[in-house]
Scaffold this active site. Sequence first.
Site, short mmCIF file in Angstrom:
data_model
loop_
_atom_site.label_atom_id
_atom_site.label_comp_id
_atom_site.label_asym_id
_atom_site.label_seq_id
_atom_site.Cartn_x
_atom_site.Cartn_y
_atom_site.Cartn_z
N TYR A 1 32.05 -4.60 -18.38
CA TYR A 1 33.45 -4.14 -18.27
C TYR A 1 34.42 -5.30 -17.99
CZ TYR A 1 32.52 -3.30 -13.14
OH TYR A 1 32.18 -3.40 -11.82
N GLU A 2 35.70 -4.94 -18.02
CA GLU A 2 36.78 -5.94 -17.87
C GLU A 2 36.65 -7.01 -18.98
OE1 GLU A 2 39.15 -5.24 -15.53
OE2 GLU A 2 40.25 -6.85 -16.51
N GLY A 3 36.30 -6.55 -20.18
CA GLY A 3 36.09 -7.45 -21.32
C GLY A 3 34.65 -7.91 -21.34
#
Length: 591
Positions: free
Chosen positions: A434-436
């Site tokens: 997550y978060e890229g």
Amino acid sequence: MPRYIAPVKDTQFLLHEVLKISAADIPGYSDLDEAFTGAVLEEAAKLAGDVLAPLNMVGDREGCVMENGVVRTPTGFRAAFDALRAGGWTALDADPAYGGQGLPHLMHTAVNETFVSANMAFQMYQGLTHGAYSAIHVHGSAEQKATYLPKLVSCEWTGTMNLTEPHCGTDLGLMRTKAEPQADGSYRITGQKIFISAGEHDMADNIIHLVLAKAPGGGTGTKGISLFIVPKFLVNEDGSLGARNALSVGKIEEKMGIHGNSTCVMNYDGATGYLLGDLHKGMRAMFTMMNEARLGVGLQGYAVAEAAYQNALAYAKDRLQGRDVTGAKNPGEAADPLIVHPDIRRNLMEQKSFVEGARALTLWAASLIDRSHRMGDADAEGLVSLMIPVIKGFQTDKGFEMAVAAQQVYGGHGYIEEWGMSQFARDARIAMIYEGANGVQALDLVGRKLATDGGKHVMAFFDMVKAEVRAHDGDARMAGFAEPLKAASKQLQQAAMYFMQAGMKNPNAALAGSYDFMHLMGHVCLGLMWTRMAKAAYVALDGGAADRDWLEAKIATGRFYMARQLPACGMHLARIESGAEPVMALAAEAF
Ligand SMILES: Cc1cc2nc3c(=O)[nH]c(=O)nc-3n(C[C@H](O)[C@H](O)[C@H](O)COP(=O)(O)OP(=O)(O)OC[C@H]3O[C@@H](n4cnc5c(N)ncnc54)[C@H](O)[C@@H]3O)c2cc1C
């Protein structure tokens, strides 16, 4: 049950001997003397060790449960969240105008590590709220700030970030959630978001969802996206809670780890939303918080590895198995403890040297964020932006690897849930996604960050490493640090040069090597940190510091990193210079 003791001594060493914060010229840092930071960290350590860590396994086993649209967090989470609020921990670096304590982001980061190590799933409720606070603080109107910030600072209300949809996570230009303008200036938000962390729970009176959606007139792709505040309960003018908004939880996801955090499908059915920041500039608004958010995820990587390492170390000292090949260390017993074996030592040293190096890198980056925010220092901003994909991608990859390494120390017992080691590995895994996702971090680094401002920031980084190496010229004690750092830094520069030349002709040549570049740069960053830490340890030893054993162990741990981990840079460079051909040789149909 796994144990956790906050590494206060190591954090203090970094803050005061390596970063020398109270002498730094950053506003607010002069108040951070050793006694003050020590007191804060010791208090945080108590909450982490006594309250949060004992709930980590409970959260994993019970998970979050949804009944009739209501999400229940695991036993003990509500009381622990009350304790977090009561201790003022949610307000550390928030603006005093809204009830915050106004401390530097550095202090928030140091404390955050402790809480994440103790219970990552739990700490995410606060982490997401901090993200929503930052977005509204930077982009909100005066009225929005007055309405939402005090409650987010105190965590009476929590926050979420809603980007992902079923058909789009990385490519947000495909987003379908729409925002229709209303006569009163609000918007009607309609669409479905998935995988929303802390999307619904029973620990706060209201949940403030920040939702990306497309409003008319913005064009296609990410350009048309705007950011909206969509509260679970609408807020009346006097600040009291009003009607329930038209949003609901579709389900909570069954997932590999972080079971104590509710990951929700959120349905927005004409919900009332309020534009946050400029129309059609939602992506830009999100990006202003990106550095902090990704630093926070990079921190999760090593914070979970720290907790796993502490337990692996204790087990290695306790478990009797086999004999030391150089002679029994425990002749009174049938076997020696695991820690006598060189391969167990290798494993533990890999964990220890990574965690301590990553902690140094993360705290340094947090100080750069303070420098950029508190002093408007554009160079610090540029440098930390360059570093962020490395911190996020490298540290979470390695954090997971080290959590698995800690599990390995337990042999078969590491695979059995009762010991808790599998949870560390399962929890750490999400930080890579997550978060890229980490592949996208590598793309960001090579495709964007290297070239930002004409390559000014990467050149500044190279110069900084060169200056560090030069500073130890002729210092025989530091040769084991400066020489490998110099060699690794040359390999990094050679890789960057390769991208400039080969990438011009064929962009795939750069992209095929981007992941290796992220790891190569990660090792150089940690090599730089270990060089600084070793120097600080020698200075302390020369000054007659009392804790000589601890300082000598610090230096030996750094030597291990330089001798055993930095050689990976050569492998990464070789892979990068092999170009796109080996990676792209097969046609898609040939797989
Ligand atoms: C537990 C959990 C919690 C989450 N919390 C939140 C949250 O709070 N809010 C929120 O909005 N989202 C959240 N997410 C979503 C998460 O951020 C996305 O899953 C993630 O960004 C990846 O998007 P995706 O799953 O759609 O994968 P995709 O975008 O489909 O990507 C799949 C793979 O392809 C790679 N890829 C994609 N594009 C490219 C490219 N151009 N070049 C090379 N590789 C590429 C990616 O790196 C990835 O490995 C959460 C997810 C999980 C599992």
